[in-house]
Design a protein around this motif. Structure first.
Motif, PDB file in Angstrom:
ATOM      1  N   PHE A  60       0.825  -1.207   0.000  1.00 20.08           N
ATOM      2  CA  PHE A  60       0.000   0.000   0.000  1.00 20.08           C
ATOM      3  C   PHE A  60       0.863   1.263   0.000  1.00 20.08           C
ATOM      4  O   PHE A  60       0.609   2.201  -0.759  1.00 20.08           O
ATOM      5  CB  PHE A  60      -0.926   0.003   1.218  1.00 20.08           C
ATOM      6  CG  PHE A  60      -2.094  -0.942   1.091  1.00 20.08           C
ATOM      7  CD1 PHE A  60      -2.375  -1.595  -0.088  1.00 20.08           C
ATOM      8  CD2 PHE A  60      -2.934  -1.177   2.172  1.00 20.08           C
ATOM      9  CE1 PHE A  60      -3.462  -2.459  -0.208  1.00 20.08           C
ATOM     10  CE2 PHE A  60      -4.019  -2.025   2.065  1.00 20.08           C
ATOM     11  CZ  PHE A  60      -4.285  -2.671   0.872  1.00 20.08           C
ATOM     12  N   TRP A 125     -16.376  -2.484   1.000  1.00 21.39           N
ATOM     13  CA  TRP A 125     -16.892  -1.184   1.419  1.00 21.39           C
ATOM     14  C   TRP A 125     -17.869  -1.289   2.583  1.00 21.39           C
ATOM     15  O   TRP A 125     -18.147  -0.276   3.236  1.00 21.39           O
ATOM     16  CB  TRP A 125     -17.547  -0.473   0.235  1.00 21.39           C
ATOM     17  CG  TRP A 125     -16.525   0.153  -0.663  1.00 21.39           C
ATOM     18  CD1 TRP A 125     -15.849  -0.445  -1.687  1.00 21.39           C
ATOM     19  CD2 TRP A 125     -16.021   1.488  -0.584  1.00 21.39           C
ATOM     20  NE1 TRP A 125     -14.958   0.432  -2.260  1.00 21.39           N
ATOM     21  CE2 TRP A 125     -15.052   1.637  -1.603  1.00 21.39           C
ATOM     22  CE3 TRP A 125     -16.303   2.575   0.247  1.00 21.39           C
ATOM     23  CZ2 TRP A 125     -14.366   2.826  -1.808  1.00 21.39           C
ATOM     24  CZ3 TRP A 125     -15.617   3.768   0.021  1.00 21.39           C
ATOM     25  CH2 TRP A 125     -14.669   3.887  -0.988  1.00 21.39           C
ATOM     26  N   SER A 141      -7.520  -6.578  -0.837  1.00 22.68           N
ATOM     27  CA  SER A 141      -6.534  -5.498  -1.005  1.00 22.68           C
ATOM     28  C   SER A 141      -6.670  -4.834  -2.361  1.00 22.68           C
ATOM     29  O   SER A 141      -6.361  -3.641  -2.510  1.00 22.68           O
ATOM     30  CB  SER A 141      -5.117  -6.043  -0.802  1.00 22.68           C
ATOM     31  OG  SER A 141      -4.760  -6.940  -1.835  1.00 22.68           O
ATOM     32  N   CYS A 144      -9.075  -2.039  -2.198  1.00 22.34           N
ATOM     33  CA  CYS A 144      -8.428  -0.821  -1.702  1.00 22.34           C
ATOM     34  C   CYS A 144      -7.603  -0.163  -2.803  1.00 22.34           C
ATOM     35  O   CYS A 144      -7.656   1.057  -2.988  1.00 22.34           O
ATOM     36  CB  CYS A 144      -7.543  -1.156  -0.505  1.00 22.34           C
ATOM     37  SG  CYS A 144      -8.425  -1.776   0.947  1.00 22.34           S
ATOM     38  N   SER A 210      -9.528  -3.510   5.932  1.00 25.20           N
ATOM     39  CA  SER A 210     -10.137  -3.686   4.617  1.00 25.20           C
ATOM     40  C   SER A 210     -10.901  -2.485   4.091  1.00 25.20           C
ATOM     41  O   SER A 210     -11.263  -2.469   2.908  1.00 25.20           O
ATOM     42  CB  SER A 210     -11.109  -4.886   4.648  1.00 25.20           C
ATOM     43  OG  SER A 210     -10.497  -6.039   5.164  1.00 25.20           O
ATOM     44  N   PRO A 212     -11.491   0.689   2.354  1.00 23.44           N
ATOM     45  CA  PRO A 212     -10.588   1.435   1.449  1.00 23.44           C
ATOM     46  C   PRO A 212     -10.251   2.857   1.883  1.00 23.44           C
ATOM     47  O   PRO A 212      -9.070   3.249   1.793  1.00 23.44           O
ATOM     48  CB  PRO A 212     -11.338   1.396   0.106  1.00 23.44           C
ATOM     49  CG  PRO A 212     -12.105   0.109   0.164  1.00 23.44           C
ATOM     50  CD  PRO A 212     -12.566   0.002   1.596  1.00 23.44           C
ATOM     51  N   ARG A 215      -7.464   2.701   4.483  1.00 18.72           N
ATOM     52  CA  ARG A 215      -6.175   2.251   3.965  1.00 18.72           C
ATOM     53  C   ARG A 215      -5.572   3.246   2.978  1.00 18.72           C
ATOM     54  O   ARG A 215      -4.376   3.180   2.671  1.00 18.72           O
ATOM     55  CB  ARG A 215      -6.316   0.875   3.301  1.00 18.72           C
ATOM     56  CG  ARG A 215      -6.781  -0.226   4.224  1.00 18.72           C
ATOM     57  CD  ARG A 215      -6.074  -0.250   5.575  1.00 18.72           C
ATOM     58  NE  ARG A 215      -4.655  -0.432   5.506  1.00 18.72           N
ATOM     59  CZ  ARG A 215      -4.051  -1.618   5.545  1.00 18.72           C
ATOM     60  NH1 ARG A 215      -4.773  -2.723   5.641  1.00 18.72           N
ATOM     61  NH2 ARG A 215      -2.740  -1.698   5.524  1.00 18.72           N
TER      62      ARG A 215
END
Length: 384
Positions: A60, A125, A141, A144, A210, A212, A215
């Protein structure tokens, strides 16, 4: 002259580090999918989960860094979005369909309406466990990542407006928010029912892992760190010292697991520092432990490897006996074979799906110039 005004320098060490991160996620899942006898598996779980979170957090932060590093001034948003979607979706769709077929083969119940959000990468979401945890669980992932890519042109433009002298303060502020979020999860979200073996609820875990928008802070931290390097504001921190800082953060993460503080709070900033330090080393031509030819090649297929490894481990175990466990030498042998299978499948996906899709759809369309078609120069493709 700042880095932002020059041609983007290739960063092979960061590509090599992609394999290391993907391998940590592989190790995590190999340790928790039942290959080891229970008396061996239990002590491994703390290390397994901590290494898995470390690997995903690296991706990320790295994503924000390399997209900023390779960004071109004036590139249309639509061109950027097309390139990123073509990078993500073809391999994802192929592995999603493979997971569906493998689930049917293994006799698992398949509920297509519940699985469709994961095909579209919108399944993380809302905190619904049987939707977030889908047939290829690692795709959370990618959901995201999809938000990151959609938001990048706007986030990048916003960060570029921050004066260079304030970039370190901005990085510290983003890292501080990441570190404080576990307390927010504890105070604002229901703590029950608890996840098995963890001191948190599914909703708390979903919010920190998780969801988004949360993250996206890790992604934004990578953008800021890239700007720090590009504007010449990088501190004299070498790769060795950055690795020591990360080791300390990882040790603290392992000590805190399975609490909400043992996910990413202690490793986000150390990872950002390491990524920047390695990028600076590559830019200067200094040696790093991540630039070897094999590591860089494995890093180049790491996206396909990431999407296939869980399926190979899960259904490989089913093929040789879903309930079987082994002692440490035998389990390591089985896992090594499955790692080889993962690498072979990832190479095939990269060679025959990912690369052809990028060649066919990611390049700018030809435009007419003086009655002839002229192909615009493609933007550099980042390693993430």
């Amino acid at each position: 002259m700042t880095r932002s005004s020059r041609e983007a320098v290739r960063l092979p060490s960061l590509t090599g580090m992609r394999f290391v991160a993907a391998f940590l996620v592989f190790v995590c899942h190999a340790c928790v999918l039942g290959f080891f006898h229970q008396e061996t598996a239990a002590p491994l779980q703390t290390f397994a989960f901590a290494s898995g979170w470390l690997g995903v957090e690296f991706f990320f932060v790295l994503s924000g860094f390399v997209l900023t590093w390779s960004a071109r001034d004036g590139e249309p948003r639509t061109r950027f979005w097309r390139r990123r979607l073509v990078k993500v979706y073809p391999v994802h769709v192929v592995t999603w369909l493979a997971a569906l077929g493998l689930a049917v083969w293994a006799g698992q119940a398949v509920d297509l309406p519940r699985l469709l959000p994961s095909l579209l990468l919108v399944h993380t979401w809302f905190p619904q466990m049987d939707v977030v945890i889908t047939i290829n669980v690692v795709t959370w992932s990618l959901a995201c990542d999809l938000l990151f890519y959609l938001a990048f042109p706007f986030l990048h433009a916003l960060v570029r407006r921050i004066p260079a002298r304030r970039l370190w303060w901005t990085a510290g502020a983003v890292a501080a928010v990441i570190a404080v979020l576990p307390a927010v999860a504890l105070l604002a979200l229901p703590g029950t029912p608890r996840l098995p073996g963890q001191d948190m609820s599914f909703v708390q875990n979903w919010f920190l892992v998780s969801f988004p928008p949360i993250r996206a802070l890790d992604f934004a931290l990578g953008i800021v760190m890239a700007r720090i390097v590009q504007t010449g504001r990088w501190a004299p921190l070498g790769v060795g010292r950055a690795l020591l800082i990360l080791a300390a953060g990882f040790a603290l993460q392992m000590y805190l697991w399975p609490s909400v503080y043992g996910l990413t709070a202690t490793i986000a900033l150390p990872l950002a520092l390491l990524i920047a330090a390695v990028a600076v080393a590559d830019e200067r031509g200094a040696p790093t432990p991540f630039r070897g030819r094999v590591l860089v090649w494995l890093g180049g297929i790491s996206y396909a490897s990431y999407l296939t490894h869980f399926l190979v481990l899960q259904f490989g175990h089913v093929a040789i006996g879903a309930g079987r466990t082994w002692d440490v030498p035998a389990a390591l042998g089985v896992i090594t074979v499955l790692f080889g299978v993962t690498t072979a499948v990832a190479w095939a996906l990269n060679r025959f799906v990912e690369e052809p899709a990028m060649r066919a759809w990611a390049r700018p369309r030809p435009r007419p110039v003086g009655g002839a078609l002229q192909q615009e120069a493609p933007s550099p493709e980042p390693a993430s």
